[in-house]
Structures are given as structure tokens and as C-alpha cells.
Motif scaffolding. Structure first.
Motif, short mmCIF file in Angstrom:
data_model
loop_
_atom_site.label_atom_id
_atom_site.label_comp_id
_atom_site.label_asym_id
_atom_site.label_seq_id
_atom_site.Cartn_x
_atom_site.Cartn_y
_atom_site.Cartn_z
N LEU A 15 -13.49 -0.72 -0.13
CA LEU A 15 -12.52 -1.43 -0.97
C LEU A 15 -11.89 -0.54 -2.04
N ILE A 16 -11.98 0.76 -1.86
CA ILE A 16 -11.39 1.69 -2.83
C ILE A 16 -10.03 2.17 -2.37
N ARG A 17 -9.90 2.38 -1.07
CA ARG A 17 -8.67 2.91 -0.49
C ARG A 17 -8.49 2.29 0.89
N GLY A 18 -7.36 2.49 1.50
CA GLY A 18 -7.13 1.90 2.82
C GLY A 18 -8.09 2.41 3.87
N PHE A 19 -8.25 3.74 3.94
CA PHE A 19 -9.13 4.34 4.91
C PHE A 19 -10.57 4.25 4.41
N ILE B 60 -0.61 -2.08 13.65
CA ILE B 60 -0.89 -1.73 12.26
C ILE B 60 -0.38 -0.31 12.06
N GLU B 61 0.39 -0.09 11.02
CA GLU B 61 0.84 1.26 10.68
C GLU B 61 -0.09 1.77 9.59
N MET B 62 -1.08 2.56 9.99
CA MET B 62 -2.06 3.08 9.05
C MET B 62 -1.45 4.25 8.30
N ILE B 63 -1.25 4.06 7.00
CA ILE B 63 -0.57 5.07 6.20
C ILE B 63 -1.58 5.85 5.38
N PRO B 64 -1.69 7.16 5.60
CA PRO B 64 -2.68 7.96 4.88
C PRO B 64 -2.34 8.06 3.40
N PRO B 65 -3.33 8.34 2.54
CA PRO B 65 -3.06 8.57 1.12
C PRO B 65 -2.13 9.78 0.96
N ILE C 104 -7.48 11.92 6.82
CA ILE C 104 -6.57 12.20 7.93
C ILE C 104 -7.32 12.82 9.10
N ALA C 105 -8.23 13.75 8.79
CA ALA C 105 -9.03 14.39 9.85
C ALA C 105 -9.88 13.35 10.58
N ALA C 106 -10.42 12.38 9.82
CA ALA C 106 -11.25 11.35 10.43
C ALA C 106 -10.41 10.45 11.35
N ALA C 107 -9.20 10.10 10.90
CA ALA C 107 -8.32 9.27 11.74
C ALA C 107 -7.99 10.00 13.03
N ARG C 108 -7.76 11.30 12.94
CA ARG C 108 -7.47 12.09 14.14
C ARG C 108 -8.69 12.16 15.06
#
Length: 308
Positions: free
Chosen positions: A52-56, A94-99, A111-115
Motif C-alpha cells: 500500500l505504499i506504491r503501485g508496484f 491494466i496499464e501498469m505505470i512504473p514510478p 521495473i526489473a521485477a516487472a520485466r
């Protein structure tokens, strides 16, 4: 570090609780710094669905994302949910937008984790933040691509509930190393394509060469039109959801550099460098036969997989 068995259980919880409204942080993150959500009928140990701190949400020490919190607010990252049917809480994408903050030192690892999830086709839980303190579980999603603006495009994903084959495959892969961290080897086990041999044999009765060029079927790959990871079991074995392609053309098709329209005519991605494309020696007049059943898969591919 979240262990692989617990990871499986948390994903199953997201799947089962789709549509549930979660009020407050306790049922998502737990009480305070050291008290997590207690074990329940879905997860056998204390756990966190999202920080609950950030989107990712990337669990500490893990190479993957566990979940994403999407919003419809125009603030911060803007609207990230494209609804298929909002009344049923069904999203189309869903358009997941990185910080993007310059001083955000967790941006690169997110970003590395999403990849990592994208590469290994690991599902993630999706939360919709309706307003402060109110979240709705939208189920599971799977990242299908990263666009040129850095957004990660997510489609709905669910375990096969009637027979549980997808879930069992995931759990089997995880159970092999329940005392170890998630590894690339485990991720590969998750991706194993059941019935691939039968699928290719069916395609061999349909094609004698690559569907695009004249390379013999002996050297071809059984390529799914709608990606295997988001297919139902029936779609995975459906010969109309497949093409025999040589390695070069399989790569271009799988990565969304080329596709076909519903008439079977070749489509070239606008993102493809024409000079590079020429090196693949593809006839732009190439055409495949598309029947009515195959058409829906072709439309899916040129809508969601083809790089726009």
C-alpha cells in the motif's frame, strides 16, 4: 523473502477473492510494522497482499512483483484501468505505470521485477484502489508486453478452476523447491506447455512448411496465436490457435513485430525498423488462410500482441 509455496497460495487467494471489497489496511498488509495478515483458508502463514505504499509491490529480496494497485485517479499516474465491464469488475487491460520520480531509489528494482514477471509469465494480483482505505480485488493479471513508453500491459488471468490444471502445474513447480527462493528454473516449470507435442502434431497435418515461407515443417516451431499463458486449456490445444513458423518468423510473430489481419494478410508493426525487417526476407504479400474459428485468435493477436 517470500517462499515459493506461500507465493502460490497468495496468488490463489487473489483468484478466489475476485470482487471482494477490502476496507482498511489490516486485511491487506496487517497490523503495524511486524504483524502481517494472519493465516486463513487460502494462505497457510502470515502474509501481505500489497504494501500500500506504491503501485508496484515487490516482496523484499524477491526478483518478481507479487501485486499491483491500480487507480482511476487523474493524480500521480493517471487512469490505469480499461474496463471490459465495470459493473462486473472485469477489466480489459491494466496499464501498469512504473514510478518516475528522479529520487525514487526503488524505481529500477520495480521495473526489473516487472520485466522478470513478463519474461517468466508469472501472474500478479490486482487491487483497485477506489479511494483511501478502500480496495477491490480484481483477481489476477499477466503482463503481456512493455510498450515504448515504459508501461506494462496486463491482461486478466485466472487459474483453470474446474480441473485446476493451471494451478496444479504452478503448485507442482513451486513445491519442488518450497524451501528455496523462486528461481528461473521454477519459473520455467510454470511455463511448461502441456500437450505441446499433440498441438504440434495437429499443426503438422495442416501445414507442410512454415506458414510464411517455404522452409520445411521439419524445422518449424508450433507457435500459439493467442499467447499460451492467457489461454484456456481448450485454446492451448486448439489447432486454430496455432501456426507452424520457422524460428525467424516465430520470433517476429511471438514478439509482436508481425501479425495478420482477419483476411490473413501480413501486418508489419509500425515499431519495426524497415531496414532490419528486410534482413528477415519476408514477402510483404505473404498471406495465410483464416477460417472463422481462427479469426478470433488472429484478431486477438493483432490487437494485443502486435506492437503499435
Amino acid at each position: 523473502m517470500i517462499d515459493v509455496f506461500l507465493h502460490t497460495e497468495i496468488l490463489r487467494k487473489f483468484d478466489h477473492l475476485k470482487g471482494s471489497v477490502l476496507i482498511g489496511r489490516e486485511c491487506i498488509k496487517g497490523k503495524g510494522k511486524d504483524k502481517r495478515v494472519p493465516a486463513d483458508e487460502y494462505v497457510s502463514a502470515e502474509h501481505i497482499l500489497h504494501d500500500l505504499i506504491r503501485g508496484f509491490y515487490k516482496p523484499k529480496g524477491a526478483p518478481f512483483l507479487l501485486s499491483y494497485q491500480a487507480t482511476e485517479s487523474e493524480e500521480n499516474y493517471g487512469r490505469q484501468i480499461i474496463w471490459k465491464d465495470k459493473s462486473l469488475l472485469e477489466f480489459e487491460t491494466i496499464e501498469m505505470i512504473p514510478p518516475s520520480g528522479v529520487k525514487d531509489n526503488r524505481k529500477a528494482s520495480d521495473i526489473a521485477a516487472a520485466r522478470y514477471n513478463l519474461k517468466n509469465q508469472i501472474p500478479i494480483g490486482i487491487l483497485h484502489k477506489v479511494k483511501k482505505g478502500v480496495n477491490v480485488i480484481l483477481g489476477l493479471g499477466i503482463i503481456i508486453r512493455e510498450d515504448t513508453n515504459g508501461k506494462f500491459i496486463v491482461l486478466p488471468y485466472c487459474f483453470e478452476k474446474p480441473k485446476g490444471e493451471d494451478l496444479n502445474a504452478l503448485e507442482t513447480a513451486f513445491n519442488m523447491e518450497t524451501q528455496q527462493n523462486l528461481t528461473t528454473e521454477v519459473a520455467r516449470e510454470i511455463k511448461q506447455r502441456k500437450g505441446q507435442s499433440k498441438f504440434k502434431q495437429d499443426l503438422l497435418t495442416k501445414y507442410s512448411t512454415c506458414a510464411i515461407c517455404d522452409i520445411s515443417s521439419k524445422y518449424t516451431i508450433a507457435s500459439h496465436i493467442k499467447p499460451w499463458s492467457i489461454c484456456t486449456n481448450y485454446e492451448r490445444l486448439n489447432v486454430n490457435n496455432g501456426l507452424l513458423l520457422c524460428p525467424n518468423h516465430d520470433y517476429l510473430f511471438d514478439k509482436g513485430w508481425i501479425s495478420f489481419n482477419k483476411q490473413g494478410e501480413l501486418i508489419l508493426s509500425n515499431k519495426m525498423n524497415r531496414n532490419e525487417f528486410e534482413k528477415f526476407k519476408i514477402d510483404l504479400n505473404s498471406k495465410i488462410d483464416v477460417n472463422a474459428t481462427m479469426e478470433e485468435f488472429i484478431i486477438y493477436h493483432n490487437t494485443y500482441v502486435l506492437k503499435k
